[in-house]
Design an enzyme around this catalytic site. Structure first.
Site, PDB file in Angstrom:
ATOM      1  N   GLY A   1      70.504  22.223  -4.341  1.00 35.62           N
ATOM      2  CA  GLY A   1      69.870  20.914  -4.171  1.00 35.62           C
ATOM      3  C   GLY A   1      68.594  21.136  -3.397  1.00 35.62           C
TER       4      GLY A   1
ATOM      5  CB  ALA B   1      48.616  47.504  -1.363  1.00 34.13           C
TER       6      ALA B   1
ATOM      7  CB  ALA C   1      50.635  26.433  -1.635  1.00 35.96           C
TER       8      ALA C   1
ATOM      9  CG  HIS D   1      43.411  -4.191   1.143  1.00 40.60           C
ATOM     10  ND1 HIS D   1      44.687  -4.060   1.212  1.00 40.60           N
ATOM     11  CD2 HIS D   1      42.918  -4.984   0.248  1.00 40.60           C
ATOM     12  CE1 HIS D   1      45.117  -5.172   0.446  1.00 40.60           C
ATOM     13  NE2 HIS D   1      44.163  -5.750  -0.256  1.00 40.60           N
TER      14      HIS D   1
HETATM   15  C1  LIG Z   1      58.793  26.327  -8.578  1.00 37.77           C
HETATM   16  C2  LIG Z   1      58.059  26.616  -7.333  1.00 37.77           C
HETATM   17  C3  LIG Z   1      57.117  25.246  -7.133  1.00 37.77           C
HETATM   18  C4  LIG Z   1      56.419  25.270  -5.840  1.00 37.77           C
HETATM   19  N1  LIG Z   1      55.830  24.141  -5.533  1.00 37.77           N
HETATM   20  C5  LIG Z   1      55.117  23.885  -4.368  1.00 37.77           C
HETATM   21  C6  LIG Z   1      54.120  22.818  -4.012  1.00 37.77           C
HETATM   22  O1  LIG Z   1      54.364  21.792  -4.966  1.00 37.77           O
HETATM   23  N2  LIG Z   1      53.603  22.792  -3.043  1.00 37.77           N
HETATM   24  C7  LIG Z   1      53.659  23.916  -2.121  1.00 37.77           C
HETATM   25  O2  LIG Z   1      53.029  23.916  -1.280  1.00 37.77           O
HETATM   26  N3  LIG Z   1      54.302  25.147  -2.440  1.00 37.77           N
HETATM   27  C8  LIG Z   1      54.893  25.110  -3.825  1.00 37.77           C
HETATM   28  N4  LIG Z   1      55.695  26.109  -3.830  1.00 37.77           N
HETATM   29  C9  LIG Z   1      55.564  27.313  -2.851  1.00 37.77           C
HETATM   30  C10 LIG Z   1      54.565  28.302  -2.911  1.00 37.77           C
HETATM   31  O3  LIG Z   1      54.285  28.617  -4.326  1.00 37.77           O
HETATM   32  C11 LIG Z   1      54.435  29.349  -1.910  1.00 37.77           C
HETATM   33  O4  LIG Z   1      54.657  28.821  -0.712  1.00 37.77           O
HETATM   34  C12 LIG Z   1      53.084  30.162  -1.996  1.00 37.77           C
HETATM   35  O5  LIG Z   1      52.876  30.666  -3.250  1.00 37.77           O
HETATM   36  C13 LIG Z   1      53.272  31.246  -0.967  1.00 37.77           C
HETATM   37  O6  LIG Z   1      52.026  31.915  -0.951  1.00 37.77           O
HETATM   38  P1  LIG Z   1      52.053  33.250  -0.488  1.00 37.77           P
HETATM   39  O7  LIG Z   1      50.412  33.836  -0.383  1.00 37.77           O
HETATM   40  O8  LIG Z   1      52.487  33.492   0.743  1.00 37.77           O
HETATM   41  O9  LIG Z   1      52.649  34.314  -1.516  1.00 37.77           O
HETATM   42  P2  LIG Z   1      52.757  34.462  -2.879  1.00 37.77           P
HETATM   43  O10 LIG Z   1      52.363  33.411  -3.675  1.00 37.77           O
HETATM   44  O11 LIG Z   1      54.339  34.825  -3.359  1.00 37.77           O
HETATM   45  O12 LIG Z   1      51.909  35.526  -3.383  1.00 37.77           O
HETATM   46  C14 LIG Z   1      52.076  36.898  -2.964  1.00 37.77           C
HETATM   47  C15 LIG Z   1      51.401  37.990  -3.700  1.00 37.77           C
HETATM   48  O13 LIG Z   1      51.565  39.023  -3.182  1.00 37.77           O
HETATM   49  C16 LIG Z   1      51.598  40.082  -4.348  1.00 37.77           C
HETATM   50  N5  LIG Z   1      52.196  41.405  -3.666  1.00 37.77           N
HETATM   51  C17 LIG Z   1      53.438  41.330  -3.100  1.00 37.77           C
HETATM   52  N6  LIG Z   1      53.599  42.877  -2.696  1.00 37.77           N
HETATM   53  C18 LIG Z   1      52.443  43.621  -3.375  1.00 37.77           C
HETATM   54  C19 LIG Z   1      51.901  44.881  -2.900  1.00 37.77           C
HETATM   55  N7  LIG Z   1      52.716  45.652  -2.296  1.00 37.77           N
HETATM   56  N8  LIG Z   1      50.757  45.065  -3.348  1.00 37.77           N
HETATM   57  C20 LIG Z   1      49.956  44.300  -4.108  1.00 37.77           C
HETATM   58  N9  LIG Z   1      50.504  42.983  -4.157  1.00 37.77           N
HETATM   59  C21 LIG Z   1      51.731  42.587  -3.606  1.00 37.77           C
HETATM   60  C22 LIG Z   1      52.531  39.387  -5.264  1.00 37.77           C
HETATM   61  O14 LIG Z   1      52.287  39.872  -6.639  1.00 37.77           O
HETATM   62  C23 LIG Z   1      51.855  37.940  -5.200  1.00 37.77           C
HETATM   63  O15 LIG Z   1      51.009  37.857  -6.032  1.00 37.77           O
HETATM   64  C24 LIG Z   1      56.541  26.185  -4.964  1.00 37.77           C
HETATM   65  C25 LIG Z   1      57.249  27.653  -5.316  1.00 37.77           C
HETATM   66  C26 LIG Z   1      57.797  27.658  -6.399  1.00 37.77           C
HETATM   67  C27 LIG Z   1      58.811  28.978  -6.648  1.00 37.77           C
END
Ligand SMILES: Cc1cc2nc3c(=O)[nH]c(=O)nc-3n(C[C@H](O)[C@H](O)[C@H](O)COP(=O)(O)OP(=O)(O)OC[C@H]3O[C@@H](n4cnc5c(N)ncnc54)[C@H](O)[C@@H]3O)c2cc1C
Length: 449
Positions: free
Chosen positions: A178, A112, A311, A435
């Site tokens: 880390g 988008a 998330a 508990h």
């Molecule tokens: C290895 C790893 C482990 C993690 N573990 C945890 C956990 O255990 N617990 C936790 O709470 N969080 C965890 N996180 C963090 C969590 O994944 C993120 O905080 C969360 O996904 C953020 O959600 P979001 O919707 O902001 O963005 P995202 O999940 O990054 O989603 C954004 C979406 O927007 C889409 N997008 C971007 N630009 C455009 C565009 N112009 N047009 C259309 N689509 C577009 C992308 O394709 C993507 O699908 C982890 C992250 C990583 C990398």
């Protein structure tokens, strides 16, 4: 014209679409890759699936402690573990798709781009079609921050994405960073017999975590053979060799794989954000407590705001924005967002840290009990003591709760609610904790003074 247009289908975007649809708003969601975003496809869910397999492996290896003797060799079948992870991701992403369909949300596959502000809203272009929306939510998430290190294009270098489809277990791994992601992968690889070393620029791992809690975890990791190089700056990568400077001394270490886990940056470019008057700061898009940006009718939620990059924060931020768009009163309480670290032992915390209170010269007291004060914790964890710290204000209000010990992430929501509701020690004492559970640690702590 749609009531709401959402760019990005990760936890922030898909939650907003589902909630808005269920409230009767017309909503269009744009996703250029896979629904579910980083969380479902390459973050929380796949990483925790691998960690769970490692946990089962650990349990079996240590079964003797629980009176169970297993004679045969234990094999960690990586292809099977990866295939199980793929199945779980598929099941959960399909679930998101179904929820959005049930909420009558329109999903548009493609990248988008914001075209312009138009009368009464915005024009968004996606896959050669224009969509008009009254309100806009930016939920584009974040990406791996690749530091500028000479040799970073070496074949040994990888990101967490590569590790999620790894075909062979490496013999050794160097993790640059880390932070949470580095520390969780250190747990996974050390659990399955990989020699792991972590290089961290700061004086302690998990920079934003209570220092006492981080040190307990590091100590436990060291007992498992994980090596740490703190106050160390990587200077170059040459094949499998990582060179770094520690306190001015030049050192190097080799790893068959070199994981870059040096942080994430908000996705702010490539979708026309500059066409709007949206104010950004160092960490992402600046928003108010209602998730509104500096431009009227433009909201942002999730990693792109740079607040917590978790998330569960993204879900709540999206819900706040949708409630406000629907005319309800709502706002975000950023102080009650818990952070969870799926290390071994696990960590979870919420609210203010001891360090920040000391820096602000704010009077406070700390209640401190070992996790082994909970019967359930002792049953499941053996000799590890763990720690639960509750930070209390002068007026007896709960300001922060910090826990190291399994299953900290499962119990922290109770502390989050206590902080959100401005509970005092006496208020929280009135909760009836089941508990025997690990949650009872809060009861033990609250009655310990
Ligand atoms: C290895 C790893 C482990 C993690 N573990 C945890 C956990 O255990 N617990 C936790 O709470 N969080 C965890 N996180 C963090 C969590 O994944 C993120 O905080 C969360 O996904 C953020 O959600 P979001 O919707 O902001 O963005 P995202 O999940 O990054 O989603 C954004 C979406 O927007 C889409 N997008 C971007 N630009 C455009 C565009 N112009 N047009 C259309 N689509 C577009 C992308 O394709 C993507 O699908 C982890 C992250 C990583 C990398």
């Amino acid at each position: 014209m749609f009531d709401l247009g959402i760019i990005g289908g990760g936890p922030a975007g898909y939650t907003a679409a589902e909630r808005a649809g269920n409230k009767g708003l017309s909503v269009v969601l744009f996703e250029m890759d896979r629904l579910g975003g980083v969380c479902l496809n390459e973050g929380c869910i796949p990483a925790k699936t691998l960690l769970h397999s490692a946990k089962v492996h650990n349990l079996i290896e240590n079964a003797d402690k629980f009176g169970i003797h297993i004679g045969a060799d234990i094999t960690f079948d990586l292809p099977h573990v990866i295939e199980r992870k793929d199945r779980i991701v598929e099941k959960l992403t399909t679930g998101v798709q179904e929820k959005l369909t049930n909420a009558n949300a329109t999903i548009v596959q493609g990248k988008a781009e914001i075209e312009s502000r138009i009368y009464g809203g915005f024009s968004i272009k996606c896959s050669n079609q224009a969509y008009e929306v009254k309100n806009l939510m930016i939920a584009t998430g974040s990406s791996v921050d690749m530091p500028e290190i000479p040799g970073i294009d070496s074949p040994a270098v990888c990101t967490h994405r590569d590790l999620l489809s790894l075909e062979q277990i490496p013999s050794s791994m160097v993790i640059i960073g880390g932070g949470i992601i580095g520390i969780e992968f250190a747990n996974f690889f050390a659990s399955i017999g990989v020699q792991v070393s972590v290089i961290e620029i700061a004086g302690e791992i998990l920079n934003e975590t209570d220092k006492e809690i981080s040190a307990i975890l590091r100590n436990e990791y060291e007992k498992r053979g994980i090596q740490f190089f703190l106050k160390s700056t990587v200077t170059s990568i040459d094949g499998e060799k990582v060179a770094f400077a520690q306190d001015g001394e030049k050192k190097s270490i080799s790893g068959q794989k070199v994981l870059i886990a040096a942080g994430r940056r908000p996705n702010l470019e490539g979708f026309g954000l500059e066409k709007l008057d949206v104010e950004c700061y160092r960490k992402g898009i600046r928003v108010s407590r209602t998730m509104l940006t500096s431009e009227p009718n433009v909201y942002a939620a999730g990693d792109v705001t740079g607040f917590s990059k978790l998330a569960h924060a993204a879900y709540r931020e999206a819900e706040v924005a949708v409630n406000v768009i629907a005319g309800e009163q709502d706002f975000m309480n950023f102080k009650s967002i818990p952070t969870c670290i799926y290390s071994d032992p696990e960590i979870a915390y919420v609210g203010i840290s001891e360090e920040s209170l000391k820096m602000a010269w704010m009077p406070h007291r700390i209640i401190r009990v070992p996790m082994s004060s909970s019967g359930r914790f002792v049953i499941e964890n053996g000799t590890f003591e763990g720690l639960c710290k509750i930070i209390v204000s002068e007026s007896d209000e709960i300001l922060g709760v910090h826990v190291v010990g399994n299953s900290a992430p499962e119990i922290i929501a109770s502390a989050s609610m206590a902080i959100d509701a401005h509970m005092t020690v006496n208020d929280w004492r009135k909760t009836i904790f089941p508990h025997p559970t690990v949650t009872e640690i809060f009861r033990e702590a609250l009655f310990s003074e």
